[in-house]
Design an enzyme around this catalytic site. Structure first.
Site, PDB file in Angstrom:
ATOM      1  N   HIS A 301     -12.375  49.715  29.355  1.00  0.00           N
ATOM      2  CA  HIS A 301     -11.239  50.403  29.964  1.00  0.00           C
ATOM      3  C   HIS A 301     -11.707  51.448  30.964  1.00  0.00           C
ATOM      4  O   HIS A 301     -12.876  51.827  30.980  1.00  0.00           O
ATOM      5  CB  HIS A 301     -10.362  51.076  28.892  1.00  0.00           C
ATOM      6  CG  HIS A 301     -11.040  52.160  28.117  1.00  0.00           C
ATOM      7  ND1 HIS A 301     -11.477  51.979  26.815  1.00  0.00           N
ATOM      8  CD2 HIS A 301     -11.368  53.448  28.434  1.00  0.00           C
ATOM      9  CE1 HIS A 301     -12.035  53.093  26.382  1.00  0.00           C
ATOM     10  NE2 HIS A 301     -11.984  54.003  27.340  1.00  0.00           N
ATOM     11  N   GLU A 352      -6.826  53.479  30.088  1.00  0.00           N
ATOM     12  CA  GLU A 352      -6.576  54.485  29.063  1.00  0.00           C
ATOM     13  C   GLU A 352      -5.997  55.719  29.769  1.00  0.00           C
ATOM     14  O   GLU A 352      -6.700  56.392  30.532  1.00  0.00           O
ATOM     15  CB  GLU A 352      -7.867  54.848  28.330  1.00  0.00           C
ATOM     16  CG  GLU A 352      -7.692  55.947  27.293  1.00  0.00           C
ATOM     17  CD  GLU A 352      -9.030  56.385  26.719  1.00  0.00           C
ATOM     18  OE1 GLU A 352      -9.284  56.111  25.547  1.00  0.00           O
ATOM     19  OE2 GLU A 352      -9.822  56.999  27.465  1.00  0.00           O
ATOM     20  N   HIS A 371     -13.456  58.328  32.967  1.00  0.00           N
ATOM     21  CA  HIS A 371     -14.707  57.593  32.837  1.00  0.00           C
ATOM     22  C   HIS A 371     -14.422  56.103  32.737  1.00  0.00           C
ATOM     23  O   HIS A 371     -13.292  55.694  32.489  1.00  0.00           O
ATOM     24  CB  HIS A 371     -15.475  58.053  31.584  1.00  0.00           C
ATOM     25  CG  HIS A 371     -14.689  57.885  30.310  1.00  0.00           C
ATOM     26  ND1 HIS A 371     -14.026  58.926  29.711  1.00  0.00           N
ATOM     27  CD2 HIS A 371     -14.465  56.787  29.528  1.00  0.00           C
ATOM     28  CE1 HIS A 371     -13.424  58.481  28.610  1.00  0.00           C
ATOM     29  NE2 HIS A 371     -13.673  57.194  28.486  1.00  0.00           N
ATOM     30  N   GLU A 419     -18.744  55.759  29.432  1.00  0.00           N
ATOM     31  CA  GLU A 419     -18.773  55.825  27.976  1.00  0.00           C
ATOM     32  C   GLU A 419     -19.303  54.497  27.441  1.00  0.00           C
ATOM     33  O   GLU A 419     -18.845  53.418  27.823  1.00  0.00           O
ATOM     34  CB  GLU A 419     -17.354  56.056  27.425  1.00  0.00           C
ATOM     35  CG  GLU A 419     -17.305  56.153  25.903  1.00  0.00           C
ATOM     36  CD  GLU A 419     -15.889  56.277  25.376  1.00  0.00           C
ATOM     37  OE1 GLU A 419     -15.717  56.755  24.244  1.00  0.00           O
ATOM     38  OE2 GLU A 419     -14.936  55.882  26.095  1.00  0.00           O
TER      39      GLU A 419
END
Length: 424
Positions: A301, A352, A371, A419
């Site tokens: 995401h 997200e 991110h 991430e």
């Protein structure tokens, strides 16, 4: 019924779901009247609402109570163990009804429940599905949790679908536990909780198994749909499972936010699926044919911080045609996450949307990029390889705050954050 205002009749078995149905009906402006089935319904759940108790076999009393309270529409909800004929102690009306039902009364739970619905219809009542009153209780399609199933879990899910369908076709149960391709336990008369307790003692060394819950083929969907709750999450974790797969649109999830929070806290996945189209990924492809690396890495995401969560969700769903897949409230961190996309998270990259409570002006609009997230089989090993290549690790591998999923953060050459999420 002489002008008396109509009430929704609720035939209540065990658990908290009957109370949630009653609360939802009242919130929608309906009167409710509950009949608690003795030995199953919980008095504390029924206490806030008009109610009476009756034996399951006291069909005459149940019918008369429903008519006295102007109940034309009924909902059958809550757990009920099928009694023996001796325990049933049918009254005169029940005996006549059993005579009308015939062999269906002894043909398994589904045959009996379908016959009950038919007989109630003949008596002038309309039986509704729980989802018509409590729409939010129906489990949606897609991944609801931060943790996603890996390839081994997906293979166990496919095996579980085949087993659950076979069980359902002979009206035995709605679920099973599969680990490494081995069927550890199947659900029968004892129910899901007892099955999970049994499966824990049968677990094999190595990666944990999965629980699969499906609607039985041809099941009367207005009664006895598969049900999951926070206790299911606890028992699944205690049994050493990796997660739970359920039939989307055909499974009731009691207190969905609490279930998702419990699953996230235990590191479980919670996946809604269509058993008719579900397939196991092959090397280089996800379960729906979307590209992924041969070793299981995939872009998960992109995170964006937003000022007005509802406005952002509406933009991506109503204007750009995405679907809201799930929403997580995180009181401890004072933020809300909404995941939107064109497909479920098990196989497609999504957005997200992060709303930080009380920080509407904490960043400039247009610069709130958060991110990228990439799923990897081993976060720690990936970080070591990146570090050896000169990359900057800005957050060392470890559990996410307010959860158990292992993550880390690395920066790309321009300083953008990535991430890394453990998916194995």
């Amino acid at each position: 019924m002489g002008g008396q205002r109509e009430s929704l009749g609720i035939l209540a078995g065990g658990g908290v779901l009957p109370g949630r149905v009653a609360a939802a009906a009242q919130a929608a402006g309906r009167l409710v009247f509950m009949i608690g089935l003795e030995g199953f319904a919980e008095p504390a759940v029924l206490a806030p609402y008009p109610h009476e108790f009756a034996r399951l076999g006291a069909a005459g009393r149940i019918r008369d109570l429903l008519r006295a309270h102007a109940c034309r529409e009924l909902v059958l909800v809550g757990s009920v163990r099928r009694p023996s004929f001796v325990d049933l102690r049918p009254d005169a009306l029940a005996l006549r009804l059993l005579g009308r039902v015939g062999r269906a009364a002894f043909a398994g739970d589904d045959g009996l429940l379908a016959a009950i619905v038919r007989v109630l219809g003949e008596e002038g009542f309309a039986v509704l599905g729980v989802e018509t009153i409590l729409r939010e209780a129906v489990g949606p399609a897609g991944l609801l949790t931060r943790v996603a199933p890996n390839a081994a879990a997906m293979a166990d899910i496919e095996r579980g679908i085949a087993v659950a369908r076979a069980l359902g076709s002979v009206d035995v149960g709605q679920g099973c536990v599969v680990q490494q391709g081995i069927v550890l336990a199947v659900e029968a008369a004892e129910g899901t909780d007892a099955m999970l307790a049994r499966a824990g003692g049968l677990a094999r060394p190595g990666p944990g198994g999965v629980l699969v819950k499906l609607v039985k083929p041809g099941q009367e969907r207005r009664t006895d749909l598969p049900t999951l709750g926070p206790e299911t999450m606890r028992l699944a974790a205690s049994a050493g499972l990796l997660g739970i797969a359920f039939e989307a649109g055909g499974t009731l999830i009691v207190d969905r936010p609490a279930c998702i929070a419990a699953a996230d806290a235990k590191g479980l996945f919670l996946l809604g699926l269509d058993p008719a189209s579900f397939g196991v990924p092959v090397p280089g492809r996800s379960c729906e044919g979307k590209e992924m690396s041969a070793d299981g890495r995939r872009l998960l995401h992109t995170m964006l911080r937003v000022k007005d969560l509802e406005a952002s969700v509406n933009f991506y769903t109503k204007l750009l045609g995405m679907k809201e897949l799930r929403r997580n409230e995180v009181p401890g961190g004072k933020y809300t996450l909404a995941f939107v996309g064109y497909g479920d998270e098990a196989s497609t990259t999504v957005l997200e949307l992060t709303y930080n409570w009380g920080q509407d002006d904490g960043y400039e609009l247009g610069t709130g990029f958060g991110h990228l997230a990439i799923g990897v089989p081993d976060v720690a090993a990936t970080c070591e390889a990146l570090r050896a290549a000169g990359a900057k690790i800005t957050r060392e591998p470890g559990p996410v705050k307010f959860g158990t999923t292992v993550i880390a953060f690395v920066e790309d050459p321009d300083g953008y954050k990535i991430e890394l999420v453990q998916r194995a």
